[in-house]
Design a protein around this motif. Structure first.
Motif, short mmCIF file in Angstrom:
data_model
loop_
_atom_site.label_atom_id
_atom_site.label_comp_id
_atom_site.label_asym_id
_atom_site.label_seq_id
_atom_site.Cartn_x
_atom_site.Cartn_y
_atom_site.Cartn_z
N TRP A 1 -1.52 21.26 -21.28
CA TRP A 1 -0.18 21.57 -20.75
C TRP A 1 0.88 21.11 -21.75
O TRP A 1 1.89 21.79 -21.96
CB TRP A 1 0.03 20.91 -19.38
CG TRP A 1 -0.87 21.46 -18.31
CD1 TRP A 1 -1.82 20.76 -17.61
CD2 TRP A 1 -0.93 22.80 -17.80
NE1 TRP A 1 -2.46 21.60 -16.72
CE2 TRP A 1 -1.93 22.85 -16.82
CE3 TRP A 1 -0.23 23.98 -18.11
CZ2 TRP A 1 -2.25 24.02 -16.12
CZ3 TRP A 1 -0.55 25.14 -17.42
CH2 TRP A 1 -1.54 25.16 -16.44
N SER B 1 -6.70 18.66 -19.32
CA SER B 1 -5.44 19.08 -18.72
C SER B 1 -4.18 18.68 -19.50
O SER B 1 -3.51 19.54 -20.07
CB SER B 1 -5.36 18.56 -17.29
OG SER B 1 -6.42 19.12 -16.54
N ASP C 1 -4.48 25.30 -12.86
CA ASP C 1 -5.35 24.40 -13.61
C ASP C 1 -6.81 24.83 -13.51
O ASP C 1 -7.34 24.99 -12.40
CB ASP C 1 -5.17 22.97 -13.06
CG ASP C 1 -5.39 21.91 -14.11
OD1 ASP C 1 -6.53 21.80 -14.60
OD2 ASP C 1 -4.42 21.22 -14.45
N ASP D 1 -4.88 26.20 -18.17
CA ASP D 1 -4.96 25.26 -19.30
C ASP D 1 -6.35 25.20 -19.93
O ASP D 1 -6.51 24.84 -21.09
CB ASP D 1 -4.51 23.85 -18.88
CG ASP D 1 -5.26 23.33 -17.66
OD1 ASP D 1 -5.84 24.14 -16.90
OD2 ASP D 1 -5.25 22.10 -17.45
N HIS D 2 -7.37 25.52 -19.13
CA HIS D 2 -8.77 25.52 -19.60
C HIS D 2 -9.59 26.14 -18.48
O HIS D 2 -9.05 26.37 -17.38
CB HIS D 2 -9.27 24.10 -19.91
CG HIS D 2 -9.01 23.15 -18.78
ND1 HIS D 2 -9.76 23.14 -17.62
CD2 HIS D 2 -8.04 22.22 -18.60
CE1 HIS D 2 -9.28 22.24 -16.79
NE2 HIS D 2 -8.23 21.68 -17.35
ZN LIG Z 1 -6.59 21.05 -16.31
#
Ligand SMILES: [Zn+2]
Length: 303
Positions: free
Chosen positions: A81, A77, A41, A234-235
């Motif tokens: 995802w 998030s 993450d 995710d970022h």
């Molecule tokens: Zn995230």
């Protein structure tokens, strides 16, 4: 003459039927028996060059990769995802926020299991008996998935080393067809000390060790030659957060290694994270859901 014509027509019809049957029998040839997707993450691409991550960099040198994949917006998030696993954009699957538990917009399609179809849905429907797993540090992961069809479902409640250990045990003992492993770091440090800080890079050293634990499990399970491993984020982040529109936040890496995948290859075509679900389906030889909009990352494949 009439009989000859009828005979010719009959042969034509029968041959035509045979051809249709042959087309129906053609299945997508899988590239691998197992796919493991490991997500870190907030590990934005901006951090890659500075990071001391020998395991990831060795993995990258044997993979097809790009540092120029993109998050969907917002660069948060759950929305990202979900987009990866559902191979679709937020306004279609409906999960639009960092911690979406139910769709804020009604999902445009609902599977027989009750939610927008994910890669787990496609596996359940097309590979009967295949084992699937999800191991995750952050419980936000499970809300958008159809957990009743996932065979192994382990939440470690933000114990990162336990996530690595449980994922390794799952791969070693169960050898699932598809395993998704979610780590909450480096997002926690990004929010605490800040992105692109010494603390952030210290955490990335630990992230690298956790990656090693899982890669070692794939080797120890004896399935490395028939497993595709995908490492994603995710970022990214900027200052002490993410969710916005800077390149530090939306530019994300993807590394893909395994059978049928190019080695030490920089993917140049545009990639967005909702391409991942369709790409995983292709790897496993199954069909994408008609509601999916992700494109298979063909450029990563040897052929
Ligand atoms: Zn995230």
């Amino acid at each position: 003459m009439k009989h000859t014509l009828l005979f010719t027509m009959l042969v034509f019809v029968l041959t035509g039927c045979q051809q249709v049957k042959e087309v129906e029998d053609v299945k997508i040839k899988p590239l691998a028996e197992h796919v493991v997707m490991i997500g870190f993450d907030a590990m934005g691409s901006y951090s890659y060059d500075k990071a001391e991550m020998p395991v990831l960099k060795d993995f990258a040198s044997k993979s097809a990769w790009t540092l120029d994949s993109r998050s969907v917006l917002p660069s948060s998030s759950a929305v990202n995802w979900a987009s990866m696993l559902m191979s679709s954009s937020p306004s279609m699957h409906g999960y639009t926020e960092w911690g979406s538990k139910v769709p804020e917009i009604p999902s445009i399609a609902i599977s027989q299991f009750g939610k927008f179809p994910s890669i787990y849905t496609q596996i359940e429907e097309q590979l009967p008996g295949a084992k699937t797993a999800v191991v995750y540090s952050w419980d936000g992961i499970i809300h958008f998935l159809e957990d009743q069809i996932i065979d192994i479902n382990i939440c470690t409640k933000e114990d990162e080393d336990l996530t690595a250990q449980k994922a390794a045990e799952t791969i070693l003992n169960e050898k699932p067809t598809f395993t998704f492993v979610h780590f909450d770091e480096p997002d926690g440090v990004g929010h605490g000390a800040g992105h692109d800080t010494p603390e952030f890079y210290e955490e990335l050293k630990k992230v690298d060790l956790r990656l090693n634990t899982i890669l070692q499990a794939v080797k120890d399970a004896g399935i490395e030659d028939k497993t595709i491993v995908i490492v994603v984020a995710d970022h990214g982040g900027i200052d002490k957060g993410h969710g916005g529109k800077t390149m530090e936040e939306v530019r994300i890496p993807i590394f893909i290694k395994g059978p049928g995948i190019k080695v030490n290859y920089n993917i140049k075509s545009p990639v967005i994270d909702y391409d991942y679900g369709a790409t995983i389906a292709r790897m496993l030889g199954i069909e994408a859901h008609p509601a999916w909009r992700g494109k298979i990352i063909e450029e990563a494949f040897v052929e």
